[in-house]
Scaffold this active site. Structure first.
Site, mmCIF file in Angstrom:
data_model
loop_
_atom_site.group_PDB
_atom_site.id
_atom_site.type_symbol
_atom_site.label_atom_id
_atom_site.label_comp_id
_atom_site.label_asym_id
_atom_site.label_seq_id
_atom_site.Cartn_x
_atom_site.Cartn_y
_atom_site.Cartn_z
ATOM 1 N N PHE A 1 0.858 -1.191 0.000
ATOM 2 C CA PHE A 1 0.000 0.000 0.000
ATOM 3 C C PHE A 1 0.887 1.231 0.000
ATOM 4 O O PHE A 1 1.717 1.399 0.893
ATOM 5 C CB PHE A 1 -0.914 0.025 1.234
ATOM 6 C CG PHE A 1 -1.856 1.205 1.238
ATOM 7 C CD1 PHE A 1 -3.142 1.087 0.711
ATOM 8 C CD2 PHE A 1 -1.461 2.442 1.740
ATOM 9 C CE1 PHE A 1 -4.008 2.172 0.693
ATOM 10 C CE2 PHE A 1 -2.321 3.533 1.718
ATOM 11 C CZ PHE A 1 -3.589 3.400 1.204
ATOM 12 N N ASP B 1 9.097 2.843 1.579
ATOM 13 C CA ASP B 1 7.938 3.624 2.022
ATOM 14 C C ASP B 1 7.747 3.393 3.524
ATOM 15 O O ASP B 1 7.277 2.343 3.946
ATOM 16 C CB ASP B 1 6.713 3.173 1.222
ATOM 17 C CG ASP B 1 5.437 3.883 1.640
ATOM 18 O OD1 ASP B 1 5.402 4.472 2.747
ATOM 19 O OD2 ASP B 1 4.463 3.848 0.862
ATOM 20 N N LYS C 1 2.269 10.460 8.347
ATOM 21 C CA LYS C 1 1.633 9.971 9.576
ATOM 22 C C LYS C 1 2.326 10.490 10.838
ATOM 23 O O LYS C 1 2.255 11.675 11.131
ATOM 24 C CB LYS C 1 1.575 8.442 9.559
ATOM 25 C CG LYS C 1 0.564 7.896 8.527
ATOM 26 C CD LYS C 1 0.314 6.426 8.747
ATOM 27 C CE LYS C 1 -0.624 5.825 7.719
ATOM 28 N NZ LYS C 1 -2.000 5.750 8.186
ATOM 29 N N THR D 1 2.329 24.353 -4.377
ATOM 30 C CA THR D 1 2.132 25.636 -3.690
ATOM 31 C C THR D 1 2.751 25.623 -2.295
ATOM 32 O O THR D 1 3.526 26.500 -1.941
ATOM 33 C CB THR D 1 0.632 25.956 -3.568
ATOM 34 O OG1 THR D 1 0.086 26.013 -4.881
ATOM 35 C CG2 THR D 1 0.408 27.299 -2.871
#
Lengths: 519, 519
Positions: B236, B345, B376, B400
């Site tokens: 994931f 990851d 997280k 941005t």
């Protein structure tokens, strides 16, 4: 396609740029160079202004330049940062404690009128007291210190803040909103909502086949269908891979990144001012509409259905390209005719600077869109959606945080301020001053400037070429005005909503001074 | 592939679920049901604990349940929210002001031991005084009220906060960090950095051809090359379109969304506990490594080069699937051999809960990865990268906000607390209690539980089937413990780093009680 790999919207810390900046105008106090011009009685002089009391109370009365920008302190900080992060995009370092209202103060004590506002993302100026109050309210502490997973365990006031915030300014016809963390995530998830909606429509049921379930996990059809989105040349919708497939502005943003082969239509290349070229602009728009519809028909025929059309009400990053309200009205009609969703990306245009809260409201349609995405001045990202676009099952549109509730708290106050201070009307009035001033300037310097255009304060002007545009940005900054570029040779003006007529006059004066220094 | 469209990690407000919950156990004070068991002397009793003083000072001494969850107030709020937003994923509403340390308090006054922590995103518990102090420090006000465009106009303390925050815990070999707003954006941009790096390597220069520049804007090769990323079944990496192409967990997350046809390798399906099945697990890992390498070779041969390999150190959302350190070491070797980038990851695994700050540190490698992404518990998203992955030109990796500096301020304090309170060691100690307790439970209830596994407090256990797992989650919650599911039939335990041994004992007691209530 122009080879425009490096398009700095303003100077940065490249050695070469530093060198070119060292040779440009000397640092000096800008205030002393300001002079009333074009019949303005009181640019920047607070005591002579009768409007704008509220902001003035917490604001400076004009720019004040102490060094070139970036100044020595900025340069030291950039050197420090460079050891851990790229600084090629960094313009200068800011003192956000000292900044106020329309004025951005940098770490060298330079105070600049900000007509760029952190890439159009500061709604009501720096350090607005209403926002400070939110931050110091002890009952908000739990929200600021503990970031909830909003989709699973929202805080008690979540509904209330959405109702008084995002829903209080929901575009006509929208009763549902989904928050997200940023503009790209907003569009990415809006795209997913469109694809899910379209597939449910195609199969006549939200229940997938076992084959669809099986293949979806391994990226294969039919579970991951070969659907497409139609976007427009010059459009900008974000930089993550899904968004990037609909972004067509500069090569530097897309080069080397795999993409989806999706249809891309021409966006009208209009002549400005729009009202003087109505007939030929209408022809150009008709051509683009025909092309868009042809693409939808053709791609549908070859089985790569166009699930949705995504467009900005004004192409911003792509160069402040406008199209008529009639164009958008007809495009909306085409999406309905062919069963495509219509996503209006208001990430940059939304939040009031066009004089309406949403730029698409200018179209005057009862059913302007299926999804409207936002971010930037809205502080939180997200999108409004019609009921039919909300997935029926949990965890189809989801992530850990689904935005940041601190931003909802701040936004609720921003919206109150916009309403109580009538800032939409303010944007209309200030925008009128700006645009008329820009018309004057392009009349005065026709060899340098052209295509002044805008709605509200959402204005832009073209400079004769990219290098001159970039030089003008630097010169204006050293005179105390922060501006940003867009497209290949445009300057975009993106003041906060507290930008008043006298700020517009002040900006025009300084901009005029900067132009006169161009060789 | 199982047909698992609806996998609630815990109950929500579906009518059917409410009905099933109404028929489950009665609301009651949980504290009274707690009893010492398995030789624990003082579960939840503060005065008998000698460790854990700091957190206890601001914490409750145990769960306290007043209603079922969701309680009546949560239900009313859900009804209100339902008129503007989907609530199918909402578990209950929280009182974040009242929550403290390891205890989450809901709007009905239920106080629960939180072993899920907002989907593993609360690092040092609720309302930690160190974080409250950051928020109330007047000199941080400018940062909280004015969100900078960090890539262009960073605040004065930006470098300093990165140095004392993210860089203070940078994995070995990494001297550069890029901040982003969330986990998905972090991986999306890390993927882009990989593709850019790979193409520069292929063409031998960062300068593209005019043809590449031209085609990139319209999504076509060679400008948008046909590169791929290799990911693993069960992995994931986020839900935006780029990330989603590497995510292979549940159909519901991917169904109906177009994807990239990229190679997917098997992730080892190991037997637990790992040290009892070393030989057969090694065979399974060898098979998966061979498959991964074969895929790289095959896809490179057909011209769809594998630019990078992306993997979690422990597959979290996919079901807490572990692989040995040897597996990761060999996989790293394969990426080097074939010139692929290696992206680890650590969005869910990073931040200390495995007992090391980064889970991949357990591998003991000198050169463990090229990019490490996080979010997280790190509060900000972003990724560490080797120097060679930083694009040479501006605006290739950009947006941005590029994260949110308020999160950097908070993270700096989090890291200080982790260090001064030795919370990594704490995670090891608490994790040992948890895992041993889980082993005991699966011995006690072999017909219900299996595959207890974990490193530090990053633990999980399997339940006999999905329905039983979901029922167990509800029962535990009504007894005062918040848990989350993962995979098809696993429960993942994700306490904060302030979770101490006595919390682990308390959790095990309550969990045991909940299990005994399963038919």
């Amino acid at each position: 396609m122009a080879y425009s790999l490096v398009v700095p919207p303003a100077s940065h810390f490249h050695t070469s740029t530093l060198r070119s900046m060292a040779s440009s105008i000397l640092s000096r106090h800008l205030a002393s160079s300001l002079r009333p011009s074009r019949g303005l009685s009181a640019s920047g002089h607070r005591h002579q202004q009768t409007t704008a009391k509220r902001v003035e109370e917490v604001e400076f009365d004009g720019p004040c330049m102490k060094t070139e920008v970036p100044g020595p302190r900025s340069k030291i900080l950039a050197q420090q940062l460079e050891s851990i992060q790229s600084v090629v995009q960094v313009n200068f370092f800011c003192d956000y404690e000292e900044s106020k209202g329309n004025y951005l103060v940098d770490v060298d004590g330079n105070r600049m009128l900000d007509v760029y506002t952190q890439i159009a993302s500061i709604p009501i100026g720096y350090n607005h007291p209403a926002l400070t109050k939110v931050m110091t309210d002890p009952k908000n502490m739990g929200t600021f210190v503990n970031r909830p997973a909003l989709g699973m365990m929202p805080p008690e006031q979540f509904s209330e803040k959405l109702v008084n915030g995002l829903m209080a300014v929901a575009p006509k016809g929208f009763s549902r909103v989904q928050t997200m963390a940023c503009g790209s995530c907003s569009n990415e998830n809006a795209y997913k909502a469109i694809f899910i909606w379209y597939r449910n429509k195609m199969r006549g049921t939200p229940e997938p086949t076992p084959e669809e379930v099986r293949t979806s996990v391994i990226n294969q059809v039919p579970g991951c269908p070969d659907l497409t989105l139609l976007s427009f040349m010059g459009g900008f919708h974000g930089r993550t891979l899904g968004c990037l497939a609909t972004t067509h502005t500069k090569a530097i943003q897309k080069l080397d990144v795999p993409s989806f082969d999706w249809p891309i239509a021409s966006f009208p290349q209009l002549r400005y001012p729009l009202d003087q070229f109505e007939r030929e602009n209408a022809r150009e728009e008709a051509r683009c509409l025909e092309e868009a519809e042809d693409l939808i028909v053709k791609w549908n025929q070859k089985g790569r259905h166009v699930a949705g059309v995504v467009i900005e009400p004004i192409q911003a990053e792509g160069g402040d390209n406008h199209a008529s309200f009639d164009f958008y009205t007809k495009l909306r009609g085409i999406t309905k005719k062919h069963g495509c969703a219509f996503l209006v990306d208001e990430v940059q245009t939304g939040g009031g600077s066009t004089g309406k809260f949403w730029a698409h409201e200018h179209w005057g349609l009862d059913d302007p869109a299926d999804i409207v995405s936002f971010s930037k001045k809205m502080l939180t990202g997200g999108y409004y959606q019609k009921d039919s676009f909300q997935p029926d099952k949990p965890f189809r549109i989801f992530n850990t945080w689904l935005g940041d509730h601190t931003k909802n708290l701040l936004l609720t106050e921003v919206i109150k301020v916009i309403k109580t201070e009538n800032l939409l009307d303010q944007a209309k009035r200030s925008g009128k001053v700006m645009l008329e001033g820009l018309y004057d300037l392009q009349d005065k310097y026709p060899h340098l400037l052209s295509k002044a255009r805008g709605i509200g304060t959402f204005c832009a002007i073209d400079v004769k070429d990219e290098d001159t545009r970039n030089l003008l940005l630097l010169k204006a900054r050293n005179k105390g005005v922060v501006l940003g570029g867009c497209g290949t040779q445009s300057i975009r003006f993106r003041p906060a909503l507290v930008f008043k007529e006298h700020h517009a006059h002040l900006f025009l004066d300084i901009f005029n001074d900067a132009i006169t220094e161009l060789k």
